[in-house]
Design a protein around this motif. Sequence first.
Motif, mmCIF file in Angstrom:
data_model
loop_
_atom_site.group_PDB
_atom_site.id
_atom_site.type_symbol
_atom_site.label_atom_id
_atom_site.label_comp_id
_atom_site.label_asym_id
_atom_site.label_seq_id
_atom_site.Cartn_x
_atom_site.Cartn_y
_atom_site.Cartn_z
ATOM 1 N N TYR A 1 21.020 -47.086 49.674
ATOM 2 C CA TYR A 1 20.361 -47.736 50.816
ATOM 3 C C TYR A 1 18.852 -47.798 50.575
ATOM 4 O O TYR A 1 18.206 -48.819 50.797
ATOM 5 C CB TYR A 1 20.673 -46.962 52.093
ATOM 6 N N LEU B 1 21.208 -46.687 59.610
ATOM 7 C CA LEU B 1 22.178 -45.667 59.244
ATOM 8 C C LEU B 1 22.384 -44.735 60.424
ATOM 9 O O LEU B 1 21.459 -44.492 61.208
ATOM 10 C CB LEU B 1 21.697 -44.850 58.038
ATOM 11 N N ARG C 1 25.379 -48.249 59.181
ATOM 12 C CA ARG C 1 26.509 -47.613 58.509
ATOM 13 C C ARG C 1 26.621 -46.180 58.985
ATOM 14 O O ARG C 1 25.647 -45.423 58.986
ATOM 15 C CB ARG C 1 26.316 -47.663 57.000
#
Length: 234
Positions: free
Chosen positions: A81, A95, A220
């Motif tokens: 990421y 995230l 995510r």
Amino acid sequence: MAHQQTTRGNGTARPRAGTDDERFQKIKEEEARFRREQLAKDIEHAGIFARYRSVTFAAIEARGLPENPSIRENYAIVKDYAAHLAENIREGIGLIFAGGCGTMKTTLAVAVLRQHIEAGGRGLILPMCSLIDHLYTLRTLNREEWARFEERIRRTPLLIIDDLGGENTDQSWVLAKVDSILTDRYNRQRPTIITTNLTQKELLGTYSGRLMDRLKSTSRLLVFRGSSERGVLA
């Protein structure tokens, strides 16, 4: 060519300030010192204080990752990421780190923010309890400063909210403020990294389903399992 000394009017020699190479080296050292000092200021302005000041991906790897397989798996995902951070920020991709205490959630979030700052970016990390306390205090004492602080939270390119759910959610204005800030960032396509000790079910039971749905659609979710990796003082 630079000489080491020159001559006064009375014929005696006096030393020069140094060679061109020495002066150039001194300028380079001054510039490096200025960059270090500026980086230190930027890091503190972003909310990274003494305990996490030295956290970087390089430092984590030099120390060695824990044997915990969930931490190792998530570390690789977070590192990837960060490798595409500019693109993720541009697209508003965040995230969510969920799991028990001491599983490196905050450490990894700080490492991402630190990399962003070192690349010249702007960001902010805020423990949730401190965020709410600061907003409440400023709202009471200084409305203008409160407005500026909240605007910074909403507009900073990369926001980290540490320990979501650690605040006092019994007050309705707290939940409304969290919803407002995160929804505003969602609408403006600004990424947020969230760490929490709550499970998905607990998050849904605390915050609105609409807010959690929005967060999951742009972030995510990484689940950190296992016991705390923090050492214990003897």
